[in-house]
Design an enzyme around this catalytic site. Structure first.
Site, mmCIF file in Angstrom:
data_model
loop_
_atom_site.group_PDB
_atom_site.id
_atom_site.type_symbol
_atom_site.label_atom_id
_atom_site.label_comp_id
_atom_site.label_asym_id
_atom_site.label_seq_id
_atom_site.Cartn_x
_atom_site.Cartn_y
_atom_site.Cartn_z
ATOM 1 N N GLU A 1 -0.830 10.882 7.058
ATOM 2 C CA GLU A 1 -1.472 11.706 6.056
ATOM 3 C C GLU A 1 -1.543 12.967 6.641
ATOM 4 O OE1 GLU A 1 -5.701 10.607 4.569
ATOM 5 O OE2 GLU A 1 -4.496 10.433 2.249
ATOM 6 N N HIS B 1 9.711 -13.876 9.392
ATOM 7 C CA HIS B 1 10.216 -15.066 8.306
ATOM 8 C C HIS B 1 10.176 -14.586 6.664
ATOM 9 C CE1 HIS B 1 9.521 -18.645 11.127
ATOM 10 N NE2 HIS B 1 8.574 -17.852 11.191
ATOM 11 N N LYS C 1 -3.961 13.178 -8.413
ATOM 12 C CA LYS C 1 -4.862 12.978 -9.186
ATOM 13 C C LYS C 1 -5.106 13.583 -10.353
ATOM 14 C CE LYS C 1 -7.314 11.821 -5.074
ATOM 15 N NZ LYS C 1 -8.884 12.393 -3.965
#
Lengths: 426, 426
Positions: free
Chosen positions: B283, B304, B416
């Protein structure tokens, strides 16, 4: 059942162009699979396995699950790592919840960290609990260490005789420590066939015993997987979205030099599906200095940490969103706060769907990032089985498009060998 | 306290060469910070905040924590997202465990997914519980929705008067819904100062109230942060490993065109520190089509799944491992199985350390991947405070080296805005 939405890539590629490039290559891949001349074809046992599920194995799993129920086993430690962990927890989390404290509590011992294992060990206290230890090879260090700690604790808690009735091993038919020990101690034992690799094994008893124990509709899981295994061997790109997805990935990497694929879900209950995706693609393709780097995000949570980067950072990735249309649970909102009244009467799942579409639009329109959406119809047992197989088929095709064996993992041995060298020589 | 090990990068860069390139630039950055001419300097309140922690705020937090203890609050829902979530859970997980079921159970509502929130809501049942709602702006959709659901449930469970004593808000001094409502309903309220951005705010009351409630040594956390804030403003690269780390990152990206940094921990209890790292760097830097793509791994678990890729996939990433030397808990092994007797008498933490070093060697020697190691002395409150600040200082310097404002996040508004547009117009 599952549909790949490709309209948020149109700026650089359409389905028709994709088909003209990839249909001949996909035809060739399927032809080689059917003729058994494809590299690694001896490890495609997972395709047929779900078409003809072993009835004896199923009956035995149902019996042991009934016995555990009779014993009122309320806590289960699942010991496994990699393919013996991710797909199993993915199925559990997609179909129920980590908070579900009715019924059986399940904990996963998926590493050998001292803090983690000892805290988990403390948390089981002096009660009885069940152990499911899953290790295809039977020689991996992590499950060996975790099993040792929990098995000893179980013996301390309930005595040796009862402890041995509370251990289930899922392993190779003959190879490895667990196969040997299960004979010696009388543990229930289920088989991962030798023609199925770890990351393709979640629907074998590796996962299925837990699913049965938790009361999931195992018949629906198998049915979903069986249907997928029949649909998704079809080479026709108009009819096979798993292969179409593999082609899009290849196109982005090869013709647009993208370095990263970010795989997105909007539900914490699907985060482990992302981990399955990561293993299937990372381990099937990460060879020969090739392949897209697999990255995963949980939105909207991670929009508040990675959102800035994804919107405006380096433009070297594309995104694939997995979205399930009919959710497990839902509610209509009625907000207290006046300035949020515009949410009233709306379903929470609808708001999440708007968040998903808004994010795809923001990333595609404003951020110039290509987006694929994998739509799954419903969050249920059938679709879990179907989705898991869908991802397996896509990963296989994707590796073949890079001319790699989708079923080996030679690089994993490198650090393991170094650990063993140090520990055995001290 | 914290030391950056750089010897697994020697093939392409040494500390001396690094210093000759970067020391003048780091000097300039620190000079500008001190003269208050650096971009975004008005948001560096987090540096001084821990040097002179607000005594009144601390006293109030201690009082409310005592009141909750007296009320025997056993379950707490922490509502927050991004910077109001990650650092808080990171502190909790580093210093205790998710399995720790003595004392207080803590659950995080960090998204607005219907399945997740409704399952969490079901799990609280009809009991009393505490709510900590953290939202700097007070306008973010996710905490608003989650708070609405849990606050109503709390009122149903214990009545309105008691419910209002079980809500703590941490928010801006005056702005936003929560500041207003806390006045109206008499909720306890703590302040995130306006000169500290979300991702730099974990040691303000945003995180500190929970840390106090859980009985952590908050004085040690503050002391660690305070010491860090004094040490890490030093521009001398020989003495400031946070800045040195920022320079290495910049060097790999700029001179070697690496696309990705993979941040590795070996303890599930440190996974949230990785998420803090991801937000701080992603950010602060993900702007202007720049910056390394931040990726995280939990080893040995992810060896793994991602191990194959990291060993042999595309060579476009480097790795940074965070390793804490003195662990929370440890045990000496004594194995049942004969062929594992070579582990007997060895500490489990030692085996993990060997796994870490073996992996670094395998990736560096065999895989040609550069590796940095951040060694932290001890897993305790003091070092959590120090480490959090260390990462904040490194992220700030890293963004400045890319000529970016480390403290804004303009791109987060894009999706947003799109959500709000759709929801408000329907």
């Amino acid at each position: 059942m599952i549909r790949l939405e490709t309209k948020y890539t149109k700026r650089i590629i359409t389905d028709n162009i994709l088909k003209s490039i990839y249909q001949p290559r996909i035809n060739r891949i399927v032809r080689r699979l059917k003729r058994k001349s494809a590299v690694g074809v001896e490890m495609t046992g997972w395709i047929k396995y779900v078409q003809n599920y072993d009835k004896k194995e199923l009956k035995d799993m149902l019996r042991v699950a009934r016995e555990w129920k009779k014993k009122q086993v309320k806590k289960v430690i699942v010991i496994g790592i990699g393919g013996s962990y991710l797909g199993i927890k993915a199925g559990m989390n997609m179909l129920r919840s980590d908070f579900n404290n009715k019924g059986i509590q399940v904990f996963f011992a998926h590493n050998m960290n001292n803090n983690y294992l000892l805290e988990l060990l403390n948390s089981v206290g002096r009660e009885q609990f069940g152990i499911i230890v899953i290790s295809k090879s039977g020689t991996t260090l992590e499950p060996a260490i975790a099993f040792n700690l929990f098995y000893k604790r179980l013996i301390r808690n309930v005595g040796r005789a009862k402890a041995n009735q509370l251990v289930v091993t899922v392993t190779d038919k003959v190879k490895g420590n667990f196969a040997k020990a299960s004979k010696e101690y009388g543990w229930a034992k289920f088989i991962i066939p030798s023609n199925i690799g770890g990351r393709y094994s979640a629907l074998t008893p590796a996962g299925m015993f837990l699913f049965i124990l938790l009361g999931f509709n195992y018949r629906a899981i198998i049915k979903g997987a069986k249907d997928a295994s029949k649909h998704l061997i079809n080479p026709d790109l108009d009819k096979n979205d798993a292969f179409r997805y593999a082609c899009y990935r290849n196109y982005f990497r090869t013709f647009h030099r993208y370095a990263i694929e970010n795989f997105v879900v909007y539900d914490p209950g699907l985060s482990m599906i992302s981990e399955v995706w990561k293993q299937l693609f990372g381990e099937s393709e990460g060879k020969d200095h090739k392949a897209l780097y697999p990255s995963t995000s949980l939105f909207t949570t991670d929009l508040h940490s990675m959102g800035q980067y994804l919107q405006e950072g380096t433009r070297n990735f594309f995104e694939t969103t997995l979205y399930i249309k009919r959710p497990l649970r839902d509610v209509r909102l009625s907000m207290i706060s006046d300035n949020l009244k515009y949410l009233n009467g709306k379903k929470l799942s609808y708001i999440n769907e708007i968040a998903m579409l808004s994010t795809v639009h923001a990333h595609y329109e404003d951020g110039k990032t290509k987006n694929l959406i994998i739509y799954v119809d419903k969050q249920d047992a059938y679709h879990f089985g179907y989705l898991y197989m869908w991802l397996c088929f896509a990963a296989m095709a994707s590796a073949y498009l890079l001319r790699l064996n989708p079923f080996d993992q030679p690089g994993v041995e490198v650090y393991k060998q170094r650990i063993a060298n140090i520990l055995k020589n001290k």
